[in-house]
Write an enzyme that holds these catalytic residues in place. Structure first.
Site, PDB file in Angstrom:
ATOM      1  N   PHE A   1      22.922 -47.465  67.935  1.00  0.00           N
ATOM      2  CA  PHE A   1      21.470 -46.320  67.824  1.00  0.00           C
ATOM      3  C   PHE A   1      22.244 -45.187  66.775  1.00  0.00           C
ATOM      4  CE2 PHE A   1      21.529 -47.231  72.714  1.00  0.00           C
ATOM      5  CZ  PHE A   1      21.163 -48.217  72.259  1.00  0.00           C
TER       6      PHE A   1
ATOM      7  N   GLU B   1      19.174 -37.647  70.097  1.00  0.00           N
ATOM      8  CA  GLU B   1      20.339 -38.283  69.444  1.00  0.00           C
ATOM      9  C   GLU B   1      20.456 -37.319  68.169  1.00  0.00           C
ATOM     10  OE1 GLU B   1      18.673 -41.585  70.293  1.00  0.00           O
ATOM     11  OE2 GLU B   1      19.334 -41.921  71.954  1.00  0.00           O
TER      12      GLU B   1
ATOM     13  N   HIS C   1      21.960 -54.198  70.025  1.00  0.00           N
ATOM     14  CA  HIS C   1      23.088 -53.827  71.243  1.00  0.00           C
ATOM     15  C   HIS C   1      24.427 -54.776  70.871  1.00  0.00           C
ATOM     16  CE1 HIS C   1      18.898 -52.074  73.037  1.00  0.00           C
ATOM     17  NE2 HIS C   1      20.410 -51.330  73.939  1.00  0.00           N
TER      18      HIS C   1
HETATM   19  C1  LIG Z   1      17.824 -45.147  70.088  1.00  0.00           C
HETATM   20  C2  LIG Z   1      18.053 -45.241  71.731  1.00  0.00           C
HETATM   21  N1  LIG Z   1      18.795 -44.849  72.711  1.00  0.00           N
HETATM   22  C3  LIG Z   1      19.548 -44.573  73.621  1.00  0.00           C
HETATM   23  C4  LIG Z   1      19.351 -46.056  74.349  1.00  0.00           C
HETATM   24  C5  LIG Z   1      19.291 -46.176  75.299  1.00  0.00           C
HETATM   25  N2  LIG Z   1      18.067 -46.719  76.282  1.00  0.00           N
HETATM   26  C6  LIG Z   1      17.592 -47.834  76.558  1.00  0.00           C
HETATM   27  S1  LIG Z   1      16.262 -47.170  77.944  1.00  0.00           S
HETATM   28  C7  LIG Z   1      16.808 -45.742  77.974  1.00  0.00           C
HETATM   29  C8  LIG Z   1      15.686 -44.947  78.852  1.00  0.00           C
HETATM   30  C9  LIG Z   1      14.248 -45.252  78.242  1.00  0.00           C
HETATM   31  O1  LIG Z   1      13.834 -44.436  78.515  1.00  0.00           O
HETATM   32  P1  LIG Z   1      11.693 -44.350  78.800  1.00  0.00           P
HETATM   33  O2  LIG Z   1      11.363 -43.703  77.678  1.00  0.00           O
HETATM   34  O3  LIG Z   1      11.333 -43.511  79.763  1.00  0.00           O
HETATM   35  O4  LIG Z   1      11.396 -45.704  79.366  1.00  0.00           O
HETATM   36  P2  LIG Z   1      11.657 -46.612  80.121  1.00  0.00           P
HETATM   37  O5  LIG Z   1      13.341 -46.659  80.750  1.00  0.00           O
HETATM   38  O6  LIG Z   1      11.742 -45.474  81.796  1.00  0.00           O
HETATM   39  O7  LIG Z   1      10.661 -47.228  80.326  1.00  0.00           O
HETATM   40  C10 LIG Z   1      17.170 -45.215  77.125  1.00  0.00           C
HETATM   41  C11 LIG Z   1      18.280 -44.468  76.857  1.00  0.00           C
HETATM   42  C12 LIG Z   1      17.938 -46.961  73.203  1.00  0.00           C
HETATM   43  N3  LIG Z   1      17.936 -47.997  74.110  1.00  0.00           N
HETATM   44  N4  LIG Z   1      17.662 -46.299  72.382  1.00  0.00           N
END
Ligand SMILES: Cc1ncc(C[n+]2csc(CCOP(=O)(O)OP(=O)(O)O)c2C)c(N)n1
Ligand SMILES: [Mg+2]
Lengths: 341, 321
Positions: free
Chosen positions: A96, A70, A139
């Protein structure tokens, strides 16, 4: 006029502005989705489907998926805005902001002033706020008071689909950075929304109902609750004005004061935590500038000074309700009229 | 660390418990009993267990939004976890946190996390505590492929190196962040990022419990000896959607079925230990039944538990105020 959801209204505003102005680009995590993946393109169309379809029409050059970075992409939106684009960046959940706030409040917000009026930063940050989703403490926050506090930022908080479309088009055309708040529990709300593009000017409150007894000022999703409360109160012969400021920066304090001078009673409903929120800000301005007109103490309806809890049993207690608004209005009606000193 | 029969049985029990937990949560979520956002760890069990087998309560882990597996592997009480996910009284966090915020500091579990990239800096702090207080403990950040791109992760890695902290960064690369492929979002190579910050980086096949266990063992030993941080890039698979309710249209039609058939870390473990004659099928089956029964019980107890009292809305904000 066709009925449209809040989600469709925002989508249509983005589409129409992208059609009109090639410098408008949208960016964010999974704003289209499916980048590099074997399945469908535009798989998500934004975290809750708000930007769905923009990719097919405008292509990857203007619909930009981002890594989970971000600071980098919100900052990039600020940099792009200062150099000739009109980016609309999706910060997903406003919670966020914590990982990118410097780019917003020290950079985008301050360019114009620090650079002696020579910069323009026409960017929009779309972001979801609010409780009710069982999404817990990280959230569910409102946080618009934090942005409202920062000179240089504008803050729009639409209370319905019609408002969302007009305020979004205004936000994109506006030459200052605008934080655009979308309540996650309102995306499926529907109302009549014109097909053609229109703008709603910032800093002009909307009178949704006019009554003589009490002025209710409500923010975002709380506008709907306030109207419901006012309907119930009307049956008790309590006549309320319901006023939606639409933007908290700029704030149409003039309309609020005008109404308070007519009714003599003020209730402010704000879903943000109660310390230094919009309710305290509006109340303070009313107390300072219309003290002579007040017949009763101002009342604020806000959640308690706690994070948003997960359990439905607790979250339902947290959110201001139609009942709590009604009770606040009745209490200002019951307060003894203030005698002149 | 050599794995004896008890270790192997324990590894199997923990991985089976995680799988059973996630499959039950999947079913219960679909039935409407679980509020909020839920992200399941099924398919990734060998990573949490392969790493946490080396740890005790003096060691700290910090997790992600996909945290159930890490919690279980670090010794959190599964019944209290289930009550938490259902938002009930007696939940591990009193019903205030939910799936994304399960934590048990007493077990060295510093929390699942709703903020992607939340863990790496926190883990630098936990590692600092271990270093300053001389506990001999280590601190481990689990982080997704998406989280690897967060500024906090980069800053955390640099700080851990500069302060020579007993910290380990475990990048669990399940191929996706939401609907975005890591093949696209993760520029360069996480192992080289580690090198760039002056720490060893190792790529590990997350289907292979033994590979994870060995690589984690080396990194942890190095950290315990005061030689500083390391990174593991664990390649693994997510068997469910990003969150419960995700239609997964970004994946190939047969992708999950194929991964379940070919890349299941549990099936691979079972094959390995039975073929080598280390454990017999009957012993494993018995554990499967016990794990399933435990989770069945956890679910029914959670559903029967009361909701928190409304007055609890106002408690626990501060220690004193
Ligand atoms: C700072 C922030 N940005 C965006 C999100 C929204 N978000 C939650 S999980 C996720 C994807 C995470 O991907 P990854 O790190 O690969 O973990 P996975 O879900 O694959 O275990 C996103 C974008 C968040 N929770 N926090
Ligand atoms: Mg991932």
């Amino acid at each position: 006029m066709p009925k449209k959801s809040f989600r469709q209204a925002v989508n249509e505003a983005l589409r129409q502005e992208m059609e009109r102005d090639p410098s408008v680009v949208v960016m964010g995590e999974d704003i289209a989705g499916g980048m590099g993946a074997p399945g469908e393109d535009d798989a998500w169309g934004g975290p809750l489907g708000v930007t769905k379809g923009l990719l097919a029409q405008f292509g990857r050059g203007r619909v930009l998926d981002t890594p989970i970075s971000e600071s980098a992409f919100i900052g990039a939106a600020a940099g792009a805005a200062a150099t000739g684009l009109r980016p609309v960046a999706d910060l997903m959940f406003v919670d966020f902001m914590g990982v990118c706030f410097d780019q917003i409040f020290n950079q985008a917000a301050k360019f114009r002033y620090m650079f002696g009026g020579k910069a323009k930063t026409p960017m929009v940050i779309r972001t979801m706020y609010g409780a009710g989703f069982r999404a817990a403490s990280q959230h569910s926050q409102c946080l618009y008071p934090v942005f409202t506090h920062i000179p240089g930022l504008k803050v729009a908080i639409p209370s319905s689909p019609y408002e969302a479309k007009g305020l979004m088009i205004q936000a994109i055309r506006d030459d200052d950075p605008v934080i655009f708040f979308e309540h996650k529990a309102m995306y499926d709300d529907e109302e009549e929304v014109p097909d053609e593009a229109y703008t709603i000017p910032f800093g002009e409150a909307n009178f949704l109902r006019e009554g003589e007894d009490v002025t209710i000022v409500a923010i975002g999703r709380m506008v709907k609750f306030a109207r419901e409360a006012a309907d119930q109160l009307a049956r008790e012969k309590i006549d309320c004005t319901v006023l939606d400021p639409r933007t908290t920066s700029p704030l149409d304090i003039g309309s609020i004061l005008e109404s308070v001078r007519e009714t003599g009673r003020l209730v402010v409903v704000d879903e943000a935590n109660p310390r230094c929120n919009m309710a305290t800000d509006i109340s303070a301005q009313a107390a300072e500038q219309a003290f002579d007109a007040l017949k009763a103490p101002i009342r604020m309806v806000s959640p308690p000074h706690v994070p948003v809890p997960f359990s439905p049993a607790l979250e339902d207690e947290f959110i201001p309700s139609v009942e709590k608004i009604g009770a606040a209005v009745r209490s200002v009606m019951a307060a003894p009229a203030r005698r002149a000193a | 660390m050599q794995l004896n029969r008890d270790d192997l049985l324990r590894a199997w029990r923990e991985m089976r418990t995680i799988r059973a937990f996630e499959e039950h949560v999947h079913t219960e979520f679909a039935a409407g009993g679980i509020p909020g956002f839920v992200h399941l760890y099924a398919g990734e069990e060998a990573s949490a267990v392969g790493v946490c087998m080396h740890l005790s309560d003096r060691d700290v882990i910090a997790s992600t939004h996909r945290g159930h597996g890490h919690c279980i592997a670090k010794g959190c009480d599964v019944k209290a976890m289930m009550r938490e996910i259902f938002g009930r009284a007696g939940g591990l966090c009193a019903g205030k946190g939910g799936s994304m915020h399960i934590a048990d500091i007493s077990r060295g579990m510093l929390g699942a996390n709703g903020i992607v990239g939340g863990a790496p800096p926190l883990v630098c702090g936990a590692a600092l505590t271990a270093k300053v207080r001389g506990t001999g403990g280590v601190a481990i950040a689990f982080c997704g492929d998406g989280g690897a791109n967060q500024g906090t992760t980069a800053e955390g890695m640099n700080l851990a190196s500069v302060w020579k902290l007993p910290a380990i960064f475990v990048i669990e690369d399940n191929g996706y962040a939401e609907s975005t492929a890591s093949a696209w979002s993760l520029a360069g190579d996480p192992v080289k990022r580690a090198e760039g910050y002056g720490m060893p980086g190792t790529r590990v096949d997350g289907r292979d419990f033994f590979a994870v266990h060995e690589a984690a063992g080396e990194a942890i030993e190095r950290a315990r000896k005061g030689e500083g941080p390391s990174l593991l890039h664990v390649k693994l698979e997510r068997f469910f959607g990003h969150f419960e309710g995700d239609a997964m249209t970004y994946r190939a039609a047969d992708e999950v079925a194929r991964l379940r058939a070919e890349r299941d870390c549990l099936a691979s473990f079972r094959r390995r230990v039975t073929e080598a004659g280390l454990l017999d099928g009957a012993a494993l089956d018995a554990i499967d039944r016990e794990a399933a029964a435990l989770i069945d019980e956890a679910v029914s107890e959670a559903k029967a538990a009361a909701f928190p009292r409304p007055a609890e809305l106002l408690t626990d904000v501060y220690v004193s105020y």
